[in-house]
Motif scaffolding. Structure first.
Motif, PDB file in Angstrom:
ATOM      1  N   ALA A 272     -14.033 -25.526  30.640  1.00 20.51           N
ATOM      2  CA  ALA A 272     -14.878 -24.297  29.375  1.00 20.51           C
ATOM      3  C   ALA A 272     -15.784 -24.839  29.094  1.00 20.51           C
ATOM      4  O   ALA A 272     -16.891 -24.686  28.218  1.00 20.51           O
ATOM      5  CB  ALA A 272     -13.557 -24.508  28.453  1.00 20.51           C
ATOM      6  N   ALA A 273     -16.034 -26.093  29.217  1.00 22.20           N
ATOM      7  CA  ALA A 273     -17.524 -26.749  28.934  1.00 22.20           C
ATOM      8  C   ALA A 273     -18.476 -26.593  29.918  1.00 22.20           C
ATOM      9  O   ALA A 273     -19.528 -27.307  29.599  1.00 22.20           O
ATOM     10  CB  ALA A 273     -17.318 -28.934  28.784  1.00 22.20           C
TER      11      ALA A 273
ATOM     12  N   LYS B 165     -18.203 -27.317  33.303  1.00 26.47           N
ATOM     13  CA  LYS B 165     -18.442 -27.767  34.895  1.00 26.47           C
ATOM     14  C   LYS B 165     -17.114 -26.706  35.534  1.00 26.47           C
ATOM     15  O   LYS B 165     -16.171 -26.253  35.606  1.00 26.47           O
ATOM     16  CB  LYS B 165     -17.922 -29.209  34.366  1.00 26.47           C
ATOM     17  CG  LYS B 165     -18.637 -30.128  33.496  1.00 26.47           C
ATOM     18  CD  LYS B 165     -19.820 -30.564  33.860  1.00 26.47           C
ATOM     19  CE  LYS B 165     -20.191 -30.965  33.325  1.00 26.47           C
ATOM     20  NZ  LYS B 165     -21.498 -31.709  32.709  1.00 26.47           N
TER      21      LYS B 165
ATOM     22  N   HIS C  32       0.872 -35.506  25.068  1.00 22.46           N
ATOM     23  CA  HIS C  32      -1.107 -35.034  25.607  1.00 22.46           C
ATOM     24  C   HIS C  32      -1.346 -36.012  24.142  1.00 22.46           C
ATOM     25  O   HIS C  32      -3.071 -36.430  24.827  1.00 22.46           O
ATOM     26  CB  HIS C  32      -1.022 -33.796  25.240  1.00 22.46           C
ATOM     27  CG  HIS C  32      -0.369 -33.205  25.745  1.00 22.46           C
ATOM     28  ND1 HIS C  32      -0.058 -32.913  27.745  1.00 22.46           N
ATOM     29  CD2 HIS C  32       0.480 -31.636  26.452  1.00 22.46           C
ATOM     30  CE1 HIS C  32       0.195 -32.392  28.346  1.00 22.46           C
ATOM     31  NE2 HIS C  32       0.297 -31.784  27.626  1.00 22.46           N
TER      32      HIS C  32
ATOM     33  N   HIS D  23     -16.605 -22.505  18.368  1.00 24.43           N
ATOM     34  CA  HIS D  23     -16.953 -21.722  19.417  1.00 24.43           C
ATOM     35  C   HIS D  23     -15.438 -21.923  19.551  1.00 24.43           C
ATOM     36  O   HIS D  23     -14.549 -22.943  18.049  1.00 24.43           O
ATOM     37  CB  HIS D  23     -17.439 -23.296  20.407  1.00 24.43           C
ATOM     38  CG  HIS D  23     -18.523 -22.455  20.417  1.00 24.43           C
ATOM     39  ND1 HIS D  23     -19.199 -21.305  21.340  1.00 24.43           N
ATOM     40  CD2 HIS D  23     -19.804 -23.550  20.814  1.00 24.43           C
ATOM     41  CE1 HIS D  23     -20.411 -21.890  21.443  1.00 24.43           C
ATOM     42  NE2 HIS D  23     -20.721 -23.075  21.187  1.00 24.43           N
TER      43      HIS D  23
ATOM     44  N   THR E 158      -1.274 -32.418  32.097  1.00 21.41           N
ATOM     45  CA  THR E 158      -2.741 -32.820  31.820  1.00 21.41           C
ATOM     46  C   THR E 158      -3.389 -32.590  33.104  1.00 21.41           C
ATOM     47  O   THR E 158      -4.820 -32.293  32.217  1.00 21.41           O
ATOM     48  CB  THR E 158      -1.541 -34.144  31.727  1.00 21.41           C
ATOM     49  OG1 THR E 158      -0.985 -34.875  30.512  1.00 21.41           O
ATOM     50  CG2 THR E 158      -3.538 -34.525  30.861  1.00 21.41           C
TER      51      THR E 158
ATOM     52  N   GLY F 101      -9.905 -32.364  27.470  1.00 19.32           N
ATOM     53  CA  GLY F 101     -11.230 -31.677  28.833  1.00 19.32           C
ATOM     54  C   GLY F 101     -12.262 -30.947  27.928  1.00 19.32           C
ATOM     55  O   GLY F 101     -13.167 -31.911  29.229  1.00 19.32           O
ATOM     56  N   ILE F 102     -11.629 -31.088  27.507  1.00 17.18           N
ATOM     57  CA  ILE F 102     -13.437 -29.980  26.953  1.00 17.18           C
ATOM     58  C   ILE F 102     -14.641 -31.292  25.988  1.00 17.18           C
ATOM     59  O   ILE F 102     -15.763 -31.451  26.101  1.00 17.18           O
ATOM     60  CB  ILE F 102     -13.418 -29.456  25.305  1.00 17.18           C
ATOM     61  CG1 ILE F 102     -12.593 -27.583  26.086  1.00 17.18           C
ATOM     62  CG2 ILE F 102     -14.621 -28.608  24.513  1.00 17.18           C
ATOM     63  CD1 ILE F 102     -12.291 -26.867  24.515  1.00 17.18           C
TER      64      ILE F 102
ATOM     65  N   GLY G 251     -10.097 -27.480  29.747  1.00 15.59           N
ATOM     66  CA  GLY G 251     -11.239 -28.047  29.162  1.00 15.59           C
ATOM     67  C   GLY G 251     -12.537 -28.332  29.576  1.00 15.59           C
ATOM     68  O   GLY G 251     -13.859 -27.379  28.921  1.00 15.59           O
ATOM     69  N   TYR G 252     -12.446 -28.940  31.204  1.00 15.90           N
ATOM     70  CA  TYR G 252     -13.875 -28.854  31.568  1.00 15.90           C
ATOM     71  C   TYR G 252     -14.558 -27.863  31.991  1.00 15.90           C
ATOM     72  O   TYR G 252     -15.330 -27.960  32.051  1.00 15.90           O
ATOM     73  CB  TYR G 252     -13.795 -29.862  33.000  1.00 15.90           C
ATOM     74  CG  TYR G 252     -13.656 -31.398  32.921  1.00 15.90           C
ATOM     75  CD1 TYR G 252     -15.124 -31.863  32.930  1.00 15.90           C
ATOM     76  CD2 TYR G 252     -12.996 -32.946  32.133  1.00 15.90           C
ATOM     77  CE1 TYR G 252     -15.550 -33.243  32.841  1.00 15.90           C
ATOM     78  CE2 TYR G 252     -13.455 -33.667  32.523  1.00 15.90           C
ATOM     79  CZ  TYR G 252     -14.498 -34.307  32.215  1.00 15.90           C
ATOM     80  OH  TYR G 252     -14.541 -35.781  32.681  1.00 15.90           O
TER      81      TYR G 252
ATOM     82  N   GLN H 127      -4.859 -29.098  31.830  1.00  9.73           N
ATOM     83  CA  GLN H 127      -5.492 -29.143  31.010  1.00  9.73           C
ATOM     84  C   GLN H 127      -6.878 -29.500  30.604  1.00  9.73           C
ATOM     85  O   GLN H 127      -8.040 -29.027  30.572  1.00  9.73           O
ATOM     86  CB  GLN H 127      -4.280 -29.080  29.861  1.00  9.73           C
ATOM     87  CG  GLN H 127      -3.191 -28.432  29.817  1.00  9.73           C
ATOM     88  CD  GLN H 127      -3.353 -27.282  28.712  1.00  9.73           C
ATOM     89  OE1 GLN H 127      -4.690 -26.614  27.963  1.00  9.73           O
ATOM     90  NE2 GLN H 127      -2.806 -26.305  29.418  1.00  9.73           N
ATOM     91  N   TRP H 128      -6.835 -31.003  31.342  1.00 15.62           N
ATOM     92  CA  TRP H 128      -8.401 -31.555  30.938  1.00 15.62           C
ATOM     93  C   TRP H 128      -8.740 -30.484  32.190  1.00 15.62           C
ATOM     94  O   TRP H 128     -10.115 -30.588  31.649  1.00 15.62           O
ATOM     95  CB  TRP H 128      -8.274 -33.051  32.301  1.00 15.62           C
ATOM     96  CG  TRP H 128      -7.539 -33.995  30.722  1.00 15.62           C
ATOM     97  CD1 TRP H 128      -7.460 -33.141  29.990  1.00 15.62           C
ATOM     98  CD2 TRP H 128      -6.925 -35.073  31.191  1.00 15.62           C
ATOM     99  NE1 TRP H 128      -6.453 -34.693  29.265  1.00 15.62           N
ATOM    100  CE2 TRP H 128      -6.053 -35.538  30.283  1.00 15.62           C
ATOM    101  CE3 TRP H 128      -7.205 -35.295  32.287  1.00 15.62           C
ATOM    102  CZ2 TRP H 128      -6.479 -36.966  30.288  1.00 15.62           C
ATOM    103  CZ3 TRP H 128      -7.381 -36.986  31.846  1.00 15.62           C
ATOM    104  CH2 TRP H 128      -6.649 -38.074  31.430  1.00 15.62           C
TER     105      TRP H 128
ATOM    106  N   LEU I 218      -6.313 -30.037  26.180  1.00 16.07           N
ATOM    107  CA  LEU I 218      -6.835 -28.926  26.811  1.00 16.07           C
ATOM    108  C   LEU I 218      -8.405 -29.692  25.752  1.00 16.07           C
ATOM    109  O   LEU I 218      -9.814 -29.483  26.400  1.00 16.07           O
ATOM    110  CB  LEU I 218      -7.079 -27.576  25.841  1.00 16.07           C
ATOM    111  CG  LEU I 218      -7.905 -26.221  26.029  1.00 16.07           C
ATOM    112  CD1 LEU I 218      -8.437 -25.818  27.676  1.00 16.07           C
ATOM    113  CD2 LEU I 218      -7.063 -25.236  25.372  1.00 16.07           C
TER     114      LEU I 218
ATOM    115  N   PRO J 110     -20.639 -21.400  28.832  1.00 16.57           N
ATOM    116  CA  PRO J 110     -20.034 -23.282  28.196  1.00 16.57           C
ATOM    117  C   PRO J 110     -19.595 -22.925  26.995  1.00 16.57           C
ATOM    118  O   PRO J 110     -20.309 -22.729  25.920  1.00 16.57           O
ATOM    119  CB  PRO J 110     -20.580 -24.116  28.798  1.00 16.57           C
ATOM    120  CG  PRO J 110     -21.754 -23.776  28.489  1.00 16.57           C
ATOM    121  CD  PRO J 110     -22.007 -22.297  28.833  1.00 16.57           C
ATOM    122  N   VAL J 111     -19.324 -23.786  26.296  1.00 19.53           N
ATOM    123  CA  VAL J 111     -18.807 -24.277  24.780  1.00 19.53           C
ATOM    124  C   VAL J 111     -19.532 -25.653  23.865  1.00 19.53           C
ATOM    125  O   VAL J 111     -19.099 -25.295  22.923  1.00 19.53           O
ATOM    126  CB  VAL J 111     -16.870 -24.765  24.636  1.00 19.53           C
ATOM    127  CG1 VAL J 111     -15.466 -23.313  24.240  1.00 19.53           C
ATOM    128  CG2 VAL J 111     -16.493 -25.773  25.182  1.00 19.53           C
TER     129      VAL J 111
END
Lengths: 373, 431
Positions: free
Chosen positions: A68-69, A71, B101, B59, A58, B74-75, A65-66, A61-62, B71, A216-217
């Motif tokens: 991708a945004a 950060k 998750h 996106h 996790t 996090g986004i 994700g960050y 993955q987090w 994932l 970024p997304v």
């Protein structure tokens, strides 16, 4: 800037975390593990955002994700946590997402000894990425590196769009030492470049340095596609088209082409020396002291401390080939970086000083230099 | 003008697969929300459903098997923008491998809508069963022998704290149901019941999308959790520097060292060995010395030994290891036992300890006194350090006393009494 000394008692973890934040890291995502716990505690206290993940898969993955945004995420772990992260590190590598993972090595295999330092994960760094591509890896060799290398890790991650490992060991991150804060050079925040074109944007269309400009997304002008599977320049999944395979190859090529910008080492050469002591990470301290003592005794010796471990900068071989003997000291059983540099078989003139479960002493390195030459 | 989210030409699914209906209903749901395509992030997983992302104009992020929810979490947290919509596709296989998750994201209520494509098998790898496959559903490569119970993902994420859950069947246009979930702030999940035309239909001739619910006791339902609150990530951008709170140690004393001096300290957890060592290190710094301190203790920090290696030196300390120690200060049996070999290896120097403990034979001179009888357990390591400084003279014991007084523990004890007791002990055992 001759400011008054400001001596405090601190550990490397504090310098690493403070340095990462000053360089622009945005979020610390962590799962606690010894000996990375001080990094976690300081990360929780200092970062602009901090999240406690329920496990290390996790965590990665987090972080992805960050990233991708838009950060810059950071985590700190040790081998058992890193093992869980590996598939996701591969994902972030394939998606070309910047992040920094601080890996505090401890004695393995498996859970091993949580409170015992080690340098046993070097080959793992070399083999983390399926297919054999290099995972950028910087290695801290003393307290000054705890301040100076984290911003380079961030810069590498952001400019090359890649996960970067900052390799440490228990002693780097837990030993307290007196240190003069007034001696710390300032750290500039790493500014990020984004795609600014008006035309169509393809998430993996490389720029001049083979790195695709990032968006970024959250972008409202251009569609962003991020993909972990083999993909073309638009981020569309492809099995094995020439374009997609070219994209996969580019992941290594971008690192190789720009490696000179991220090559860090200490080289202290003595004229006339026939032996080069090579060491990195926690053992570099013993090597520095060993070389000082050798010189004080009248023995000529040079010292080489690589800090960029992977990809292996080609100039390392130019440095080493000048010497009749190379002695590589590292706190693992089989001489992992020695294997990377010289292969698994015996090589005339190349020897190692190795140990597990204890720190290598300057005396052992001196002995190898003097007696087994 | 109606916004286009999906290129509906040649959707990449098998004939008769209802994954395409989920894609179409997703587009329509987003149209109902009247959101811009680039305010939407579609996060897909591994599985047949995951290959749809190329067809979306949003996106798209295509990740690992079972990890799309993490994932996306996090986004969602990274975007931290309620105007953005994060939609997650996952299959029943991905839900099985990544259930933690789903629970974690529901527990924290990350803002996202998860659409579980439940066709009751792994379609990409040949039709194997997943945790969401009902026991009586026929599978080509069934591995029986364990539970036949179907894992109710709705109940699980609901218990974890999800804001909204629903179970629907992949029949007709179900965009309203998806839009309802997407409107919910926080974590919402829609399980869509499907039948795989390639691996499910042949083996289950009497099963249709319309009768799955009844046949396998999977009630169609939707439930809102009014108490759930969307995850808010605290913004701590203005956190102060860690270094600002560090109090510099000024040099107020001198010292008598010409080179490095190494000290081992050993005691029992709970008696302040580490704190005493930190104070000793600070005291050394107040004498202009460099210092390193390594703590060593079991992972269960509240029991067993607690030990320290300290180097103090007028020179820069490069190598932080200690070979042969110059001195050892041992305050308990635990500490003596842990340091036994190190003490045996001492070729000179001194050992300070309580008279009750047996000191291993070595080249060191032993100073043993009634520390346990004269000072409280929590102060014994401080007392030994004061005595050690008094005997060795490496730097003034007064520096240690000042460092104790400056430390927060100085306010919780009678420092003068400790100094008096330590001086008396030193007079008895010092040589």
């Amino acid at each position: 800037m001759n400011s008054k000394p400001k001596k405090v008692l601190l550990d490397g973890s504090m310098l690493i975390i403070e340095s990462l934040v000053r360089a622009g890291a945005d979020v610390f995502i962590g799962y606690p593990i010894t000996p990375a716990n001080n990094l976690y505690s300081y990360g929780a206290k200092r970062f602009p955002a901090a999240l406690a993940a329920p496990d290390e898969i996790t965590t990665l993955q987090w972080m992805s994700g960050y990233a991708a945004a838009g950060k810059i995420p950071v985590s700190a772990t040790s081998f058992p946590g890193y093992a869980l992260m590996i598939e996701s590190i591969n994902m972030a590598y394939m998606m070309e997402l910047p992040m920094v993972i601080v890996l505090a090595q401890r004695l393995g295999p498996a859970t091993g000894t949580a409170t015992m330092g080690a340098q046993g994960d070097v080959l793992l760094m070399n083999g983390t990425i399926s297919g054999g591509s290099s995972l950028p890896t910087l290695c801290i060799s003393n307290v000054d590196d705890c301040w100076s290398l984290p911003p380079e890790a961030i810069r590498w991650a952001v400019r090359m769009r890649t996960p970067v490992v900052l390799l440490t060991s228990k002693d780097d991150v837990m030993t307290l030492r007196s240190h003069d804060l007034s001696s710390l050079p300032p750290i500039e925040k790493i500014e990020r470049d984004y795609f600014t074109g008006e035309g169509p944007y393809a998430s993996y269309s490389p720029g001049e340095n083979l790195v695709p400009p990032f968006l970024p997304v959250s972008d409202t002008k251009h569609q962003v596609r991020l993909t972990a599977s083999t993909h073309d320049t638009r981020g569309i999944l492809q099995n094995s088209t020439p374009e997609a395979l070219g994209n996969t190859k580019r992941l290594q090529e971008k690192l190789d082409r720009n490696l000179g910008d991220y090559t860090f080492y200490d080289l202290d050469e003595e004229k006339g020396a026939g032996v080069l002591v090579v060491s990195y990470g926690i053992t570099a301290q013993a090597a520095r002291e060993a070389v000082s003592k050798l010189r004080a005794q009248g023995s000529k010796a040079s010292l080489f401390v690589p800090k960029t471990l992977f990809p292996v900068p080609p100039e390392y071989f130019n440095i080493m080939e000048k010497y009749d003997r190379v002695v590589i000291a590292e706190e693992n059983q089989t001489g992992q970086y020695r294997q990377v540099l010289f292969g698994s078989g015996p090589r005339p003139g190349v020897s190692g000083v190795n140990a597990i479960g204890r720190i290598i002493t300057p005396g052992e390195i001196i002995q190898e230099v003097l007696e087994n030459g | 003008m109606v916004k286009t989210f999906l290129d509906t030409d040649n959707l990449p699914f098998c004939k008769g697969c209802s994954h395409q209906m989920i894609a179409r209903s997703t587009e329509k749901a987003l149209q109902i929300l009247d959101i811009d395509p680039l305010d939407v992030v579609l996060v897909t997983d591994i599985g047949c459903h995951g290959i749809i992302d190329r067809k979306f104009h949003t996106h798209t992020v295509h990740g690992l098997h079972g990890r799309s929810v993490a994932l996306a979490a996090g986004i969602s947290a990274g975007l931290a923008d309620p105007r953005k919509k994060v939609v997650v596709y996952i299959g029943d296989g991905g839900t099985s491998i990544g259930i933690n998750h789903l629970l974690g994201a529901a527990h924290r209520n990350f803002d996202m809508t998860v659409i579980v494509h439940n066709n009751m098998l792994y379609g990409m790898t040949g039709g194997q069963q997943s945790d969401l496959t009902p026991g009586s559903f026929n599978i080509r490569a069934s591995m029986s022998g364990f539970t036949e119970e179907y894992l109710d993902v709705l109940k699980l994420v609901e218990d974890a704290g999800a804001a909204y859950v629903s179970r629907i069947q992949a029949k007709g246009d179900f965009s309203e149901e998806l839009a309802k979930a997407m409107r919910v702030p926080g974590f919402s999940l829609v399980e869509v019941l499907e039948v795989c035309p390639s691996y499910g239909l042949k083996q289950n001739k009497d099963v249709t999308v319309a009768n799955i619910s009844e046949k396998f006791d999977l009630p169609l339902t939707s439930r809102m959790n009014e108490k759930a609150k969307r995850a808010e990530i605290a913004d701590r951008t203005n956190n102060p520097s860690l270094l600002d709170s560090m109090k510099p140690v000024s040099v107020e004393f001198g010292h008598n060292l010409k080179g490095p001096f190494t000290l081992l300290m050993g005691g029992s957890a709970g008696e302040g060995v580490q704190v005493a060592a930190d104070i000793f290190a600070t005291a050394a710094m107040s004498c202009g010395l460099n210092v390193t301190k390594k703590g060593s203790y079991p992972v269960t920090v509240g029991t067993g030994y607690s030990a320290v290696e300290i180097i103090v030196s007028p020179e820069e300390i490069v190598f932080t290891g200690i070979g042969k120690a110059d001195w050892a200060v041992v305050s308990s049996e635990d500490g003596m036992s842990f340091l036994k070999k190190r003490i045996e290896g001492m070729s000179g120097g001194r050992v300070i300890t309580d008279a009750a403990y047996t000191v291993p034979g070595s080249g060191a001179v032993v100073h043993a006194g009634d520390f346990r009888g004269q000072v409280p357990g929590r102060e014994i390591n401080l007392s030994m350090a004061i005595v050690m400084l008094g005997i060795s003279g490496i730097f003034p014991a007064g520096a240690m006393v000042k460092a104790i007084s400056d430390n927060k523990i100085g306010g919780k004890m009678d420092v003068a009494k400790l100094v008096a007791a330590s001086d008396a002990l030193r007079a008895q055992i010092g040589g």
